[in-house]
Design a protein around this motif. Sequence first.
Motif, PDB file in Angstrom:
ATOM      1  N   GLU A  63       0.729  34.130  -4.180  1.00 50.57           N
ATOM      2  CA  GLU A  63       1.900  33.705  -4.947  1.00 50.57           C
ATOM      3  C   GLU A  63       3.134  33.632  -4.048  1.00 50.57           C
ATOM      4  O   GLU A  63       3.937  32.692  -4.159  1.00 50.57           O
ATOM      5  CB  GLU A  63       2.147  34.669  -6.103  1.00 50.57           C
ATOM      6  CG  GLU A  63       1.134  34.549  -7.226  1.00 50.57           C
ATOM      7  CD  GLU A  63       1.345  35.609  -8.295  1.00 50.57           C
ATOM      8  OE1 GLU A  63       2.353  36.354  -8.237  1.00 50.57           O
ATOM      9  OE2 GLU A  63       0.499  35.698  -9.193  1.00 50.57           O
ATOM     10  N   GLU A  74       2.856  30.525  -1.917  1.00 52.40           N
ATOM     11  CA  GLU A  74       3.124  29.303  -2.685  1.00 52.40           C
ATOM     12  C   GLU A  74       4.613  29.168  -2.990  1.00 52.40           C
ATOM     13  O   GLU A  74       5.178  28.066  -2.921  1.00 52.40           O
ATOM     14  CB  GLU A  74       2.311  29.299  -3.976  1.00 52.40           C
ATOM     15  CG  GLU A  74       0.829  29.101  -3.745  1.00 52.40           C
ATOM     16  CD  GLU A  74       0.023  29.220  -5.027  1.00 52.40           C
ATOM     17  OE1 GLU A  74       0.616  29.528  -6.091  1.00 52.40           O
ATOM     18  OE2 GLU A  74      -1.193  29.018  -4.962  1.00 52.40           O
ATOM     19  N   LYS A  90       6.357  27.947   0.019  1.00 47.25           N
ATOM     20  CA  LYS A  90       6.120  26.517   0.232  1.00 47.25           C
ATOM     21  C   LYS A  90       7.080  25.687  -0.613  1.00 47.25           C
ATOM     22  O   LYS A  90       7.565  24.646  -0.188  1.00 47.25           O
ATOM     23  CB  LYS A  90       4.688  26.152  -0.139  1.00 47.25           C
ATOM     24  CG  LYS A  90       3.692  26.396   0.948  1.00 47.25           C
ATOM     25  CD  LYS A  90       2.348  25.894   0.455  1.00 47.25           C
ATOM     26  CE  LYS A  90       1.290  25.982   1.509  1.00 47.25           C
ATOM     27  NZ  LYS A  90      -0.009  25.538   0.995  1.00 47.25           N
ATOM     28  N   GLU A  91       7.300  26.168  -1.835  1.00 51.51           N
ATOM     29  CA  GLU A  91       8.168  25.427  -2.751  1.00 51.51           C
ATOM     30  C   GLU A  91       9.644  25.667  -2.431  1.00 51.51           C
ATOM     31  O   GLU A  91      10.507  25.008  -2.992  1.00 51.51           O
ATOM     32  CB  GLU A  91       7.870  25.824  -4.190  1.00 51.51           C
ATOM     33  CG  GLU A  91       6.470  25.421  -4.625  1.00 51.51           C
ATOM     34  CD  GLU A  91       6.127  25.953  -6.006  1.00 51.51           C
ATOM     35  OE1 GLU A  91       6.999  26.572  -6.650  1.00 51.51           O
ATOM     36  OE2 GLU A  91       4.987  25.759  -6.432  1.00 51.51           O
TER      37      GLU A  91
END
Length: 186
Positions: free
Chosen positions: A118, A121, A124-125
């Motif tokens: 999590e 991710e 990454k965002e």
Amino acid sequence: MESEEKSTNIRAGATLDNPDLSFLQPTVGAFFAEYGWYLLLISVALYLLVREVKKRRANRGHNDSVSDSVEDTAAVVRRQEALEASRRRMQEELDAQAAQYKEKKQKIEEEKRKQKIEMWESMKEGRSYRGNARAAENADEASTSTVVKPKKDKKPLRSTGYNPLTGDGGGTCSWRPGRRGPSAGG
């Protein structure tokens, strides 16, 4: 009458010596003075040896009975079987506890792995991963602890600017040097 004369002649004529053993006293005393401790140690050793021989004879006589030995072996076998069964039970309990511990550890590692995924991710965002981690921790803490600690107000101890090194504002208490001389006591 003749017997009376003979008995008086024997009494009057020959004095009989009292046969005592006083002549042995110096030799026996010297022997004990010289070898007394050795004799004592030998007698104690003989006593212990006789006692040990009696014990062995008693045990040999006790072991000769066949029925007693058969009952004893059966009791020993039963005791060993009970001991083996209790060991087996204890090992099974230990194995079960180890399996539970492994499961818990795997769950914790799985949760950590999910949190890392999590965070990756969210990075990454372009979002902050620390905020998510803190939110998850706060949710866990809120679910486990229900006691809320109140915040304490921090007030200064003295608002008058008290300084203990100056001696001002101390009220009636002030520092005084100790008494000179040897300490009182005894």
